[in-house]
Design a protein around this motif. Structure first.
Motif, PDB file in Angstrom:
ATOM      1  N   LYS A  31       0.826  -1.203   0.000  1.00 57.89           N
ATOM      2  CA  LYS A  31       0.000   0.000   0.000  1.00 57.89           C
ATOM      3  C   LYS A  31       0.865   1.259   0.000  1.00 57.89           C
ATOM      4  CE  LYS A  31      -3.545   0.238   2.890  1.00 57.89           C
ATOM      5  NZ  LYS A  31      -4.381   0.561   4.061  1.00 57.89           N
ATOM      6  N   SER A  32       1.926   1.280   0.813  1.00 50.90           N
ATOM      7  CA  SER A  32       2.779   2.466   0.858  1.00 50.90           C
ATOM      8  C   SER A  32       3.526   2.661  -0.454  1.00 50.90           C
ATOM      9  CB  SER A  32       3.754   2.385   2.024  1.00 50.90           C
ATOM     10  OG  SER A  32       4.694   1.357   1.822  1.00 50.90           O
ATOM     11  N   GLU A  33       3.974   1.580  -1.069  1.00 50.80           N
ATOM     12  CA  GLU A  33       4.657   1.692  -2.360  1.00 50.80           C
ATOM     13  C   GLU A  33       3.707   2.183  -3.448  1.00 50.80           C
ATOM     14  OE1 GLU A  33       7.876   1.433  -3.058  1.00 50.80           O
ATOM     15  OE2 GLU A  33       8.266   1.076  -0.942  1.00 50.80           O
ATOM     16  N   MET A  34       2.461   1.720  -3.414  1.00 51.48           N
ATOM     17  CA  MET A  34       1.483   2.195  -4.393  1.00 51.48           C
ATOM     18  C   MET A  34       1.211   3.688  -4.196  1.00 51.48           C
ATOM     19  SD  MET A  34       0.819  -0.266  -6.380  1.00 51.48           S
ATOM     20  CE  MET A  34      -0.639   0.308  -7.210  1.00 51.48           C
ATOM     21  N   ASP A  70       1.927   9.257  -6.083  1.00 55.31           N
ATOM     22  CA  ASP A  70       2.438  10.609  -5.880  1.00 55.31           C
ATOM     23  C   ASP A  70       3.464  10.981  -6.942  1.00 55.31           C
ATOM     24  OD1 ASP A  70       0.799  10.872  -3.701  1.00 55.31           O
ATOM     25  OD2 ASP A  70       2.377  10.528  -2.213  1.00 55.31           O
ATOM     26  N   ASP A  71       4.259  10.014  -7.381  1.00 53.02           N
ATOM     27  CA  ASP A  71       5.240  10.275  -8.434  1.00 53.02           C
ATOM     28  C   ASP A  71       4.562  10.585  -9.768  1.00 53.02           C
ATOM     29  OD1 ASP A  71       7.314   9.914  -6.713  1.00 53.02           O
ATOM     30  OD2 ASP A  71       7.817   7.884  -7.399  1.00 53.02           O
TER      31      ASP A  71
END
Length: 79
Positions: free
Chosen positions: A40-43, A48-49
Motif C-alpha cells: 500500500k505504501s509503495e502504491m 504521488d510520483d
C-alpha cells in the motif's frame, strides 16, 4: 454451488492447521499484513510520483500557498 458454508470453512481451516501447524498460522498472518502495508505504501509513492509536477510550480508562481498543500496532522494546531 454458491458461497461456502460454515462447514466448508471449518474443513479449510482444519486442513490449514494440519499442513502448517497452529504455531505457524499467526506468523503467516502477520507477514501477510506487513506485506500488504508495504504494498500500500509503495502504491501511494507511485501515485504521488505520477502527479504532474506543474501543480506545485503553478502554485509557487501565483503565490497560492494552499494549492498542493496538505492538512496538518491530527492534533496539531496551526497558529
Amino acid at each position: 454451488m454458491g458461497a461456502l458454508s460454515p462447514t466448508h470453512w471449518l474443513i479449510v481451516l482444519a486442513v490449514l492447521v494440519l499442513l502448517f501447524g497452529a504455531k505457524k498460522l499467526p506468523e503467516m498472518a502477520r507477514s501477510v499484513g506487513r506485506s500488504s502495508r508495504i504494498l500500500k505504501s509503495e502504491m501511494r509513492v507511485l501515485r504521488d510520483d505520477d502527479r504532474p509536477a506543474g501543480i506545485e510550480a503553478d502554485a509557487a508562481r501565483t503565490g497560492d500557498a494552499t494549492a498542493g498543500a496538505t492538512a496538518p496532522p491530527a492534533g496539531e494546531h496551526r497558529g
